[in-house]
Design an enzyme around this catalytic site. Structure first.
Site, PDB file in Angstrom:
ATOM      1  CB  ILE A  18      -0.271   7.206   0.894  1.00 12.19           C
ATOM      2  CG1 ILE A  18      -1.382   8.045   0.249  1.00 12.19           C
ATOM      3  CG2 ILE A  18       0.157   7.830   2.223  1.00 12.19           C
ATOM      4  CD1 ILE A  18      -2.695   8.071   1.030  1.00 12.19           C
ATOM      5  CG  ASP A  63      -2.168  -9.926   5.775  1.00 13.02           C
ATOM      6  OD1 ASP A  63      -2.265  -8.830   6.378  1.00 13.02           O
ATOM      7  OD2 ASP A  63      -3.153 -10.656   5.530  1.00 13.02           O
ATOM      8  CE1 TYR A 156     -10.380   3.625   6.195  1.00 14.23           C
ATOM      9  CE2 TYR A 156     -11.690   5.546   5.588  1.00 14.23           C
ATOM     10  CZ  TYR A 156     -10.455   4.917   5.717  1.00 14.23           C
ATOM     11  OH  TYR A 156      -9.312   5.593   5.355  1.00 14.23           O
ATOM     12  CE  LYS A 160      -7.516   4.101   8.184  1.00 13.54           C
ATOM     13  NZ  LYS A 160      -6.079   4.213   7.977  1.00 13.54           N
ATOM     14  N   PRO A 186      -4.996  12.206   7.457  1.00 11.86           N
ATOM     15  CG  PRO A 186      -4.573  10.668   5.729  1.00 11.86           C
ATOM     16  CD  PRO A 186      -4.662  10.788   7.225  1.00 11.86           C
TER      17      PRO A 186
END
Ligand SMILES: NC(=O)c1ccc[n+]([C@@H]2O[C@H](COP(=O)([O-])OP(=O)(O)OC[C@H]3O[C@@H](n4cnc5c(N)ncnc54)[C@H](O)[C@@H]3O)[C@@H](O)[C@H]2O)c1
Length: 299
Positions: A18, A63, A156, A160, A186
């Site tokens: 992506i 990183d 997760y 997010k 997405p």
């Protein structure tokens, strides 16, 4: 074409997937792009591809959750190309784990990863934009996980969601300087998710567990109103728009690139238009008062 001519961008997490697609689309529109990935070979591969198409890019491995690294990448962008206008960030750790099996150290690392990369990339980019007198565009990639609860997705989803509200708040912090901060959400992306999951799952063991059937690609697809998964290119087009001056009145906004998934009525599925008889439905409605069923509205 040329929607980003004269602009300089950094893409964090820009291996060929992506992030690499976004980097290529920004470069194709005329931006000069700094391609970052924690994996040096992945960053180099993306840069080789962009250059093979005749566009300008450099690779800087590192990183994005480490402050010194992000500061150095930002400085490298300004030193090489003179200023900074755009960043897109997607770096972080995707941890799938049931809350019943959650390990504190693993949780803490995954939870912090996305908002930490978000904060550091935003802070250093915004400082460079202000120093260079540029009214820039900062974009973070979310996931439907930021908006919904998901089985085995606690770490997760929380990470997010933190990135999402970080981005909204940063948009307010930076509005005075004309710097915009937006996000893209997405749902599962077409090209890789399902092959990756198939490799990761021991199907026999998984199916054998009572009450936990495999959740298939087709089951997912049936819930997307536009009836296809987004591609990396769909995300890249949204990124090009947010990065461009066309979006100069947008800040604190999230663009869902999900074929209508997030805003559909949850129990409705595409194709359900036929066979629904609204009159039968209305006839069956019963009114309640104070929690008690009273009467049928229509006979
Ligand atoms: N693939 C999907 O279906 C999907 C769906 C929703 C959201 N997303 C989001 O899209 C983004 C990219 O996902 P993907 O599936 O393409 O993953 P991917 O693993 O293919 O790509 C992520 C890239 O980021 C790099 N990276 C990871 N941690 C980094 C760090 N700390 N610093 C710099 N680079 C780092 C990786 O090396 C990799 O090249 C993620 O933020 C993910 O949450 C993906």
């Amino acid at each position: 074409m040329n929607r980003l001519t004269g602009k300089v961008a950094i893409v964090y997490g820009a291996g060929p997937n992506i992030g690499g697609t976004v980097a290529y689309f920004l470069a194709r529109e005329g931006a000069r792009v700094v391609v970052n990935d924690i994996n040096e070979a992945a960053a180099t591969k993306t840069v080789d591809f962009i250059r093979s198409k005749g566009h300008e890019a450099i690779a800087v491995a590192g990183d994005a959750t480490k402050e010194d690294t992000v500061a150095a990448i930002t400085a490298k962008a300004v030193e090489t190309y003179g200023h900074l206008d755009i960043i897109l960030n997607m770096a972080g750790i995707v941890l799938w784990r049931s809350v019943l099996e959650m390990d504190l150290a693993e949780w803490s690392e995954a939870l912090l990863s996305f908002p930490t990369a978000g904060m550091l990339t935003t802070k250093h980019a915004a400082r460079a934009m202000i120093a260079g007198g540029r009214r820039g565009s900062i974009i973070h990639l979310l996931s439907t996980a930021a908006h919904f609860g998901e089985a085995e997705g606690a770490a997760y989803a929380a990470s997010k969601a933190a990135l999402m509200n970080f981005a909204r708040s940063a948009a307010m912090d930076l509005a005075h300087d004309g710097i915009r901060v937006n996000t893209i959400t997405p749902c599962s992306v077409e090209h890789q998710l399902w092959t990756k999951m198939k490799e990761e799952i021991d199907e026999e063991k998984f199916v054998a567990e009572p009450g936990r059937p495999l959740y298939s690609r087709d089951d997912y697809l049936k819930n997307i109103p536009l009836e296809r998964f987004p591609r990396a290119s769909d995300l890249a087009w949204a990124a090009v728009f947010l990065a461009s001056d066309e979006a100069q009145m947008l800040t604190g906004v999230d663009i869902p690139v999900d074929g209508g998934l997030r805003f559909k009525y949850p129990t409705w599925r595409p194709g359900d238009h036929t066979g629904v008889n609204i009159r039968d439905y209305v006839r069956s409605i019963r009114r309640t008062e104070y929690g008690e069923e009273r009467e049928k509205l229509f006979e």
